[in-house]
Structures are given as structure tokens and as C-alpha cells.
Scaffold this motif. Sequence first.
Motif, PDB file in Angstrom:
ATOM      1  N   PRO A   1       0.800  -1.221   0.000  1.00 13.02           N
ATOM      2  CA  PRO A   1       0.000   0.000   0.000  1.00 13.02           C
ATOM      3  C   PRO A   1       0.839   1.280   0.000  1.00 13.02           C
ATOM      4  N   ASP A   2       2.155   1.145   0.077  1.00 15.75           N
ATOM      5  CA  ASP A   2       3.035   2.304   0.160  1.00 15.75           C
ATOM      6  C   ASP A   2       3.593   2.689  -1.200  1.00 15.75           C
ATOM      7  N   ILE A   3       3.724   3.995  -1.414  1.00 16.71           N
ATOM      8  CA  ILE A   3       4.326   4.558  -2.613  1.00 16.71           C
ATOM      9  C   ILE A   3       5.515   5.404  -2.174  1.00 16.71           C
ATOM     10  N   HIS A   4       6.691   5.134  -2.738  1.00 15.08           N
ATOM     11  CA  HIS A   4       7.899   5.885  -2.387  1.00 15.08           C
ATOM     12  C   HIS A   4       8.403   6.635  -3.606  1.00 15.08           C
ATOM     13  N   LEU A   5       8.508   7.948  -3.492  1.00 14.12           N
ATOM     14  CA  LEU A   5       9.126   8.767  -4.524  1.00 14.12           C
ATOM     15  C   LEU A   5      10.572   9.035  -4.132  1.00 14.12           C
ATOM     16  N   PHE A   6      11.523   8.659  -4.996  1.00 13.07           N
ATOM     17  CA  PHE A   6      12.932   8.952  -4.786  1.00 13.07           C
ATOM     18  C   PHE A   6      13.362   9.990  -5.815  1.00 13.07           C
ATOM     19  N   ILE A   7      14.027  11.043  -5.352  1.00 15.69           N
ATOM     20  CA  ILE A   7      14.498  12.078  -6.263  1.00 15.69           C
ATOM     21  C   ILE A   7      15.931  12.447  -5.896  1.00 15.69           C
ATOM     22  N   THR A   8      16.815  12.404  -6.889  1.00 20.54           N
ATOM     23  CA  THR A   8      18.238  12.675  -6.695  1.00 20.54           C
ATOM     24  C   THR A   8      18.644  13.871  -7.548  1.00 20.54           C
ATOM     25  N   GLY A   9      19.360  14.803  -6.938  1.00 20.75           N
ATOM     26  CA  GLY A   9      19.811  15.984  -7.671  1.00 20.75           C
ATOM     27  C   GLY A   9      21.068  16.567  -7.079  1.00 20.75           C
ATOM     28  N   ASN A  10      21.556  17.632  -7.713  1.00 23.11           N
ATOM     29  CA  ASN A  10      22.758  18.280  -7.207  1.00 23.11           C
ATOM     30  C   ASN A  10      22.459  19.249  -6.075  1.00 23.11           C
ATOM     31  N   GLY A  11      21.196  19.462  -5.807  1.00 24.05           N
ATOM     32  CA  GLY A  11      20.781  20.326  -4.713  1.00 24.05           C
ATOM     33  C   GLY A  11      19.285  20.549  -4.783  1.00 24.05           C
ATOM     34  N   PHE A  12      18.704  21.024  -3.658  1.00 18.86           N
ATOM     35  CA  PHE A  12      17.263  21.213  -3.602  1.00 18.86           C
ATOM     36  C   PHE A  12      16.940  22.542  -2.944  1.00 18.86           C
ATOM     37  N   LEU A  13      15.875  23.171  -3.414  1.00 18.75           N
ATOM     38  CA  LEU A  13      15.428  24.441  -2.890  1.00 18.75           C
ATOM     39  C   LEU A  13      14.513  24.239  -1.683  1.00 18.75           C
ATOM     40  N   TYR A  14      14.214  25.331  -1.012  1.00 18.59           N
ATOM     41  CA  TYR A  14      13.348  25.313   0.163  1.00 18.59           C
ATOM     42  C   TYR A  14      11.972  24.746  -0.203  1.00 18.59           C
ATOM     43  N   ASN A  15      11.605  23.626   0.422  1.00 15.02           N
ATOM     44  CA  ASN A  15      10.313  22.956   0.224  1.00 15.02           C
ATOM     45  C   ASN A  15      10.138  22.358  -1.172  1.00 15.02           C
ATOM     46  N   MET A  16      11.214  22.257  -1.952  1.00 16.69           N
ATOM     47  CA  MET A  16      11.100  21.818  -3.348  1.00 16.69           C
ATOM     48  C   MET A  16      10.482  20.423  -3.468  1.00 16.69           C
ATOM     49  N   VAL A  17      10.983  19.465  -2.712  1.00 23.46           N
ATOM     50  CA  VAL A  17      10.484  18.100  -2.842  1.00 23.46           C
ATOM     51  C   VAL A  17       9.034  18.022  -2.393  1.00 23.46           C
ATOM     52  N   ARG A  18       8.684  18.708  -1.346  1.00 22.51           N
ATOM     53  CA  ARG A  18       7.312  18.656  -0.831  1.00 22.51           C
ATOM     54  C   ARG A  18       6.322  19.276  -1.811  1.00 22.51           C
ATOM     55  N   ILE A  19       6.733  20.306  -2.537  1.00 21.24           N
ATOM     56  CA  ILE A  19       5.849  20.916  -3.537  1.00 21.24           C
ATOM     57  C   ILE A  19       5.745  20.011  -4.761  1.00 21.24           C
ATOM     58  N   VAL A  20       6.854  19.385  -5.142  1.00 20.47           N
ATOM     59  CA  VAL A  20       6.804  18.402  -6.222  1.00 20.47           C
ATOM     60  C   VAL A  20       5.801  17.303  -5.872  1.00 20.47           C
ATOM     61  N   VAL A  21       5.870  16.783  -4.657  1.00 17.88           N
ATOM     62  CA  VAL A  21       4.972  15.712  -4.241  1.00 17.88           C
ATOM     63  C   VAL A  21       3.520  16.198  -4.217  1.00 17.88           C
ATOM     64  N   GLY A  22       3.290  17.382  -3.675  1.00 16.08           N
ATOM     65  CA  GLY A  22       1.928  17.910  -3.649  1.00 16.08           C
ATOM     66  C   GLY A  22       1.334  18.044  -5.040  1.00 16.08           C
TER      67      GLY A  22
END
Length: 262
Positions: A180-201
Amino acid sequence: MRNIAMVVSYDGGAYQGFQSQPSGLTVQDELEKAIRRLSGQDVRLDGSGRTDAGVHAQGQVINFLSTSPIPVERWAIAMNGWLPHDIVVRSAHEMPEAFSSRKSAIRKTYRYSISTGKHPNVFNRRFRYHHYNPLDVEAMRVGIRHLLGEHDFSSFTSAGSTKKSHVRTVYEVRIERDGPDIHLFITGNGFLYNMVRIVVGTLLWVGEGKWKPDCIGPILAARDRSKAGPRAEAHGLVLWEVRYPEPFQMILDNDPASSLWP
């Protein structure tokens, strides 16, 4: 002077983020307190990433300068004797003078976990965002392809971002299913403030069918935060891994630790 690096895991639920701040308890505060108790020295450590309040880490990397004679192989066990139960030092390493956990990092990976189904799992709910309705995972997979490569991610950062440039490179992004679980993995050279959470939203709206998978491209091109979806909850996010140039990474890999994360 010795340059000590540590790989640290923590449950961020009780903390106001990683970085020390006047407003509340942080992971950095607890680590520096443990170092002081252990070595008798006041140190100011640096971390590879400044995780927000409620965000967790499996592979946060820290470093600090110390004159303590404590053998490096004893640091991890000794630190864990002084730390609260929700912070664990997985390994410790003596690094070259030039190493910086923050400035030397070349790749970071975050994982965001979503549980689906009628009821949340009481045993991992602190580390999953529970989504009651089914999600179209294939549509989400199509959407995330637009994130690959170098882009201006202004649409995917909160207004509080202090970075001069919002250009970042995403090397890899994938979605894995585990029951039942979904895992998003994202790899980069850097991330902005709240970037991953906004991508997920934004991807959640794609998965719900509110937006088409191809919306991600135009959202990136707009460079406008109001064009993206909502910011996902903090507790589903984990700083999964940080990688460094080979001379440094070889030292950090010398004492590998298995994943502690559920």
C-alpha cells in the motif's frame, strides 16, 4: 585539529528542523550537546542539508573540528549513549581538512513516502503521508519525467527561499510501490526550500486525476509558485542519502551501516 564526519539518522517529528535556531529544539542542538558532554568541547557542526521541522533523515552527514583524542571508531557508540532515542549516529570518520559535509556534497537523494488505503498503519504513520483515496501511480510516473535534467525550479520553491539561483539538476527520479506504500525517490545536485514537498503535492493532484501528467512541463516553464500544487506534509519526507567526490566517499563508505529506516 581533526575533521570528524558522522552519518546520522533521525526521526524529525519532535524537532524544529536540523539547523540550530532560537525558536526551538533542533537536531543540531542535540548533536552539539552530545559532543560537548563526550569531549568537553564546544563545537559548531555543519550538516549536508537543513531539513525542515518534522522532516526525517536516514543519511544526514555532519562534520566538525575537534582536538579530542577519542579514537574515531569509538565516536558513534559513545555519541549514541548521550543522544535522545530519536537521533542515531550510524558511523564516524576522520576526514581530510578540505572536507565539508555541506560544500563538498555533489548528490542528494530524498524519499517521500505515501500510504494509501482506508486506514493508516499505526506502526509507520510517523513516516508516511496517508492518502485515503487511490492514486494513479502510472500517471505520476509520466509526470515526474519532466523533472529530469537542469531546470529553473522557481515554481517548486516556497516564497521563503533565499537562494540567488533556482536552477537545479535532477539526475534521477522514480516511484516504487511496496504494497500500500508509494515511495518517490528524487536525486539531484541540490534542492530548494520545500522543493520536494511541492513536487509531491503537485504529483498528488496528478495521481488524483485533478491535473494531467504533462502539466509538470508548463509548471516548470512558468517559474511561478502559484502554478504548482500544494506543499505536501513534512512527515513523509526523508533525507535519504548524500554522496561526495570519490576520495571522500571512499572514507565514508569504509564503515557502511544498513538502513535503519522503515
